[in-house]
Design an enzyme around this catalytic site. Sequence first.
Site, PDB file in Angstrom:
ATOM      1  N   ASP A  11      -5.111 -12.661   6.734  1.00  0.00           N
ATOM      2  CA  ASP A  11      -4.708 -11.779   5.643  1.00  0.00           C
ATOM      3  C   ASP A  11      -3.980 -12.632   4.619  1.00  0.00           C
ATOM      4  O   ASP A  11      -3.045 -13.347   4.975  1.00  0.00           O
ATOM      5  CB  ASP A  11      -3.779 -10.686   6.182  1.00  0.00           C
ATOM      6  CG  ASP A  11      -4.476  -9.865   7.261  1.00  0.00           C
ATOM      7  OD1 ASP A  11      -3.852  -9.581   8.296  1.00  0.00           O
ATOM      8  OD2 ASP A  11      -5.654  -9.527   7.074  1.00  0.00           O
ATOM      9  N   ASP A 130     -10.274   1.495   7.422  1.00  0.00           N
ATOM     10  CA  ASP A 130      -8.932   1.525   8.016  1.00  0.00           C
ATOM     11  C   ASP A 130      -8.692   2.943   8.514  1.00  0.00           C
ATOM     12  O   ASP A 130      -8.812   3.902   7.737  1.00  0.00           O
ATOM     13  CB  ASP A 130      -7.867   1.117   6.993  1.00  0.00           C
ATOM     14  CG  ASP A 130      -8.009  -0.346   6.578  1.00  0.00           C
ATOM     15  OD1 ASP A 130      -7.543  -0.707   5.486  1.00  0.00           O
ATOM     16  OD2 ASP A 130      -8.612  -1.129   7.353  1.00  0.00           O
TER      17      ASP A 130
HETATM   18  P1  0VR Z   1      -3.735  -7.789  14.417  1.00  0.00           P
HETATM   19  O1  0VR Z   1      -3.356  -6.491  15.070  1.00  0.00           O
HETATM   20  O2  0VR Z   1      -2.525  -8.631  14.058  1.00  0.00           O
HETATM   21  O3  0VR Z   1      -4.767  -8.560  15.194  1.00  0.00           O
HETATM   22  O4  0VR Z   1      -4.344  -7.403  12.959  1.00  0.00           O
HETATM   23  C1  0VR Z   1      -5.712  -7.280  12.777  1.00  0.00           C
HETATM   24  C2  0VR Z   1      -5.946  -6.528  11.468  1.00  0.00           C
HETATM   25  O5  0VR Z   1      -5.416  -5.220  11.516  1.00  0.00           O
HETATM   26  C3  0VR Z   1      -5.277  -7.244  10.282  1.00  0.00           C
HETATM   27  O6  0VR Z   1      -5.730  -8.544  10.221  1.00  0.00           O
HETATM   28  C4  0VR Z   1      -5.639  -6.632   8.907  1.00  0.00           C
HETATM   29  O7  0VR Z   1      -6.843  -5.910   8.936  1.00  0.00           O
HETATM   30  C5  0VR Z   1      -4.529  -5.788   8.439  1.00  0.00           C
HETATM   31  N1  0VR Z   1      -4.815  -5.324   7.135  1.00  0.00           N
HETATM   32  C6  0VR Z   1      -4.084  -4.590   4.966  1.00  0.00           C
HETATM   33  C7  0VR Z   1      -3.821  -5.239   6.177  1.00  0.00           C
HETATM   34  C8  0VR Z   1      -2.558  -5.782   6.426  1.00  0.00           C
HETATM   35  C9  0VR Z   1      -1.569  -5.657   5.450  1.00  0.00           C
HETATM   36  C10 0VR Z   1      -1.835  -4.976   4.256  1.00  0.00           C
HETATM   37  C11 0VR Z   1      -3.081  -4.441   4.004  1.00  0.00           C
HETATM   38  C12 0VR Z   1      -5.432  -4.025   4.664  1.00  0.00           C
HETATM   39  O8  0VR Z   1      -5.614  -3.492   3.552  1.00  0.00           O
HETATM   40  O9  0VR Z   1      -6.355  -4.126   5.520  1.00  0.00           O
END
Ligand code: 0VR
Length: 251
Positions: A11, A130
């Site tokens: 990210d 999401d």
């Molecule tokens: P882990 O649970 O750390 O493996 O995260 C996997 C995944 O959820 C993240 O890499 C990413 O998809 C989170 N997404 C967003 C975001 C994080 C911060 C702000 C926005 C987004 O828009 O997807």
Amino acid sequence: MLTKRIIPCLDIKNGMVVKGIGFNNLQNAGDPVTLAEKYSQQGADELVFLDIAATEEERKTLLNLVKDVAKNVFIPFTVGGGITSLSDAKKLLRAGADKISINSAAVKNPQLITELANTFGSQCVVVAIDAKKKDRNWEVYINGGKVPTGLSVLDWAKEAVKAGAGEILLTSIDADGRKKGFDIQLTKLISENVSVPVIASGGAGNMEDFFEVFTKGKADAALAASLFHYREISVQEVKKYLKKKKILIRI
Ligand code: 0VR
């Protein structure tokens, strides 16, 4: 049966890798190209770069990052974050990205999925969804997990595939960053109901989580950020563990 893929996710905000919990409290987790090279050497099957700031300025940074990665890393990588048009996608693919991921823009204009698929091929088009648990169902959120859409994740996933999505990147906002495991029920529901590969995302905390999401969750690939960025487990260790558990994996 296709081999299951392990996909580290970087990210990106202000040109650096960041990681938070539930899409909040973002902490700096390192340099993107250095991390990308490390994961590639560890045997990652693919990478995902997600520009979570998605401002105009950030867009230029992302383009330069894609060019740098394409010069130094030789596994397929997907780029997402703030892509709203064919021209955004073309710039990133021309710079060296293998696939692009669209999220909010696709929800607002599903026709964009079809235009991208018709122009670049479905194999280039990942629709990121999401999801947040709501009662016994899951709701689609956009704008970095901040805005509820009222859409059912299952209905939207089916519509996105019908529109031409080549892959679904399915992130559980509830599980994100907590390292307590993937949302198996959500992943299974979508994997069983769409005809394209599903990448499970959000919550990876240990090697068993990957085994569970590939078996019970029926995912085709598993994405992780925190677990790998904080060097708790390497991609190799996950792959060796999965191979021992008879999961079809590229080693
Ligand atoms: P882990 O649970 O750390 O493996 O995260 C996997 C995944 O959820 C993240 O890499 C990413 O998809 C989170 N997404 C967003 C975001 C994080 C911060 C702000 C926005 C987004 O828009 O997807």
